[in-house]
Design a protein around this motif. Structure first.
Motif, PDB file in Angstrom:
ATOM      1  N   ASP A  73     -29.957 -86.427  41.764  1.00 46.38           N
ATOM      2  CA  ASP A  73     -28.503 -86.413  41.793  1.00 46.38           C
ATOM      3  C   ASP A  73     -28.048 -85.151  41.049  1.00 46.38           C
ATOM      4  OD1 ASP A  73     -25.772 -86.913  40.475  1.00 46.38           O
ATOM      5  OD2 ASP A  73     -25.891 -88.610  41.848  1.00 46.38           O
ATOM      6  N   GLY A 127     -25.936 -90.597  43.733  1.00 47.92           N
ATOM      7  CA  GLY A 127     -25.755 -90.085  45.083  1.00 47.92           C
ATOM      8  C   GLY A 127     -24.462 -90.612  45.677  1.00 47.92           C
ATOM      9  N   LYS A 128     -24.555 -91.144  46.888  1.00 51.68           N
ATOM     10  CA  LYS A 128     -23.381 -91.701  47.566  1.00 51.68           C
ATOM     11  C   LYS A 128     -23.280 -93.214  47.393  1.00 51.68           C
ATOM     12  CE  LYS A 128     -23.684 -88.172  51.179  1.00 51.68           C
ATOM     13  NZ  LYS A 128     -23.797 -87.930  52.638  1.00 51.68           N
ATOM     14  N   CYS A 159     -20.534 -79.551  42.822  1.00 52.05           N
ATOM     15  CA  CYS A 159     -20.454 -80.997  42.578  1.00 52.05           C
ATOM     16  C   CYS A 159     -19.675 -81.307  41.304  1.00 52.05           C
ATOM     17  CB  CYS A 159     -21.852 -81.600  42.503  1.00 52.05           C
ATOM     18  SG  CYS A 159     -22.735 -81.617  44.082  1.00 52.05           S
ATOM     19  N   GLY A 166     -26.282 -87.386  47.401  1.00 51.67           N
ATOM     20  CA  GLY A 166     -24.855 -87.193  47.176  1.00 51.67           C
ATOM     21  C   GLY A 166     -24.281 -85.980  47.867  1.00 51.67           C
ATOM     22  N   ARG A 177     -22.891 -94.721  39.417  1.00 48.17           N
ATOM     23  CA  ARG A 177     -23.034 -94.059  40.713  1.00 48.17           C
ATOM     24  C   ARG A 177     -24.339 -93.284  40.732  1.00 48.17           C
ATOM     25  NH1 ARG A 177     -23.461 -89.388  42.276  1.00 48.17           N
ATOM     26  NH2 ARG A 177     -22.889 -88.583  40.200  1.00 48.17           N
ATOM     27  N   LEU A 211     -20.462 -87.187  47.078  1.00 50.39           N
ATOM     28  CA  LEU A 211     -20.685 -87.483  45.666  1.00 50.39           C
ATOM     29  C   LEU A 211     -19.383 -87.626  44.870  1.00 50.39           C
ATOM     30  CD1 LEU A 211     -23.364 -85.818  43.414  1.00 50.39           C
ATOM     31  CD2 LEU A 211     -21.024 -86.032  42.614  1.00 50.39           C
TER      32      LEU A 211
END
Length: 364
Positions: free
Chosen positions: A158, A59-60, A232, A192, A57, A4
């Protein structure tokens, strides 16, 4: 692999460098694996002439919001994908050659976006940003509405953008019978969160990665909920720079699988004893004094090694990949007739049309 925080950094790089600028040219290299549902020339054709309004954005996955009613680029970095802005260093998994920033177009390039201010003169210098992917596990897509279409529409919450309330989070956890580490890595649950983030979260929450999710106590779930956001957000605030991570984090000590002696100090002053186990096919670092297995977890259960999904590499772009780490990465067999991509096979699309630079070479 990029998780993430690293993906947030990639989205920010493009936004900070080129927001409000026009895509005046797109160079692409043919790759039928990385380009998903589109060709490389189709990708370039839909971008040229449009202005970058913003980046996002989830997650990934990150995406570019461009002017006009055509589709938007939606990008996944896979295992070793990265962005490289001309004149700057790219973020590599291994130590890169000192002159890499001067090699252009860069090796493993899939596309280069050329940006220029909307009112710039025709011969004004461009801002050039390349997407690289050595292992070809990244994905390049075009979507009309990125947040409402796959792959993003299939993802779970997320942790930065839409972390559920503690009550809703607890309900999601209590109905799952898998190890908590496996649940955290499930992108349909927490988008993420990858291997290093999951290990960091579980360390701070004092939860063993093999602990069965539905066996967690209310206090453990509360700690897990808090630490997912904490880890995160802290990593994002540090711009994914591990040198800025808190000194008491597990991150700098979780690589190498015991080849170097642990120097992580616990609040008690004791040196952490770190053990590496496999949970759900993934290497997991466990601090034995802190993360105790209890309840329905079975430490003697035989752990089976499974093939990892493309989103679930052990690697992070914040660290170099050691030979030991690479042993955990599945090797893909090359197709029988696989074209060799070379710089001479680039295609270039500008507002005036398509220009081919030489021919793509293929092995005889």
């Amino acid at each position: 692999m990029p998780e993430l925080a690293e993906v947030e950094k990639a989205a920010n790089l493009i936004r900070d460098a080129a927001k409000g600028c026009k895509v005046v040219q797109v160079d692409t290299a043919e790759d039928s694996i990385v380009y998903t549902g589109i060709t490389h020339t189709e990708f370039a054709d839909e971008l040229v002439g449009r202005t970058l309004l913003d980046t996002g954005r989830y997650g990934k996955v990150f995406y570019l919001t461009l002017s006009g009613d055509k589709r938007m680029p939606v990008l996944h970095l896979g295992m070793t994908g990265m962005l490289h802005m001309r004149g700057q260093d790219a973020t590599y998994y291994r130590k890169k050659p000192k002159d890499d920033k001067d090699v252009w177009p860069p090796k493993f390039m899939k596309f280069i976006l050329h940006f220029a201010p909307v009112d710039a003169e025709p011969d004004a210098p461009h801002i050039e940003i390349a997407f690289l992917d050595p292992r070809r596990l990244g994905r390049i897509r075009l979507c009309k509405d990125p947040l409402q279409e796959p792959p993003i529409s299939a993802l779970g919450f997320d942790p930065i953008l839409c972390m559920p309330t503690l009550k809703d989070f607890q309900a999601k956890v209590e109905k799952r019978g898998c190890p908590i580490k496996a649940l955290l890595l499930d992108q349909s649950f927490s988008a993420g969160v990858g291997n290093w983030i999951a290990d960091e979260v579980l360390f701070h929450a004092a939860i063993h990665p093999e602990q069965v999710a539905k066996s967690l106590s209310q206090e453990q779930i509360k700690s897990l909920h808090h630490n997912i956001t904490y880890v995160c957000q802290t990593a994002v605030d540090a711009d994914a720079d591990h040198n800025k991570f808190p000194s008491h984090w597990l991150f700098p000590h979780r690589w190498g699988k015991g080849k170097t002696k642990s120097t992580l100090k616990l609040p008690s002053g004791e040196t952490a004893s770190i053990k590496w186990i496999t949970v759900g096919g993934r290497t997991s670092a466990v601090v034995q004094q802190v993360q105790k297995l209890s309840g329905n977890g079975d430490p003697k259960k035989k752990r089976k090694r499974v093939t990892k999904k493309e989103d679930d590499s052990d690697e992070s772009s914040l660290t170099e990949m050691s030979e030991e780490d690479e042993s955990d990465v599945p090797k893909k067999k090359a197709p029988a007739k696989r074209k060799k991509l070379t710089h001479s096979g680039l295609s270039q699309i500008t507002a005036s049309g398509l220009t081919l630079k030489g021919e793509t070479k293929s092995p005889k």
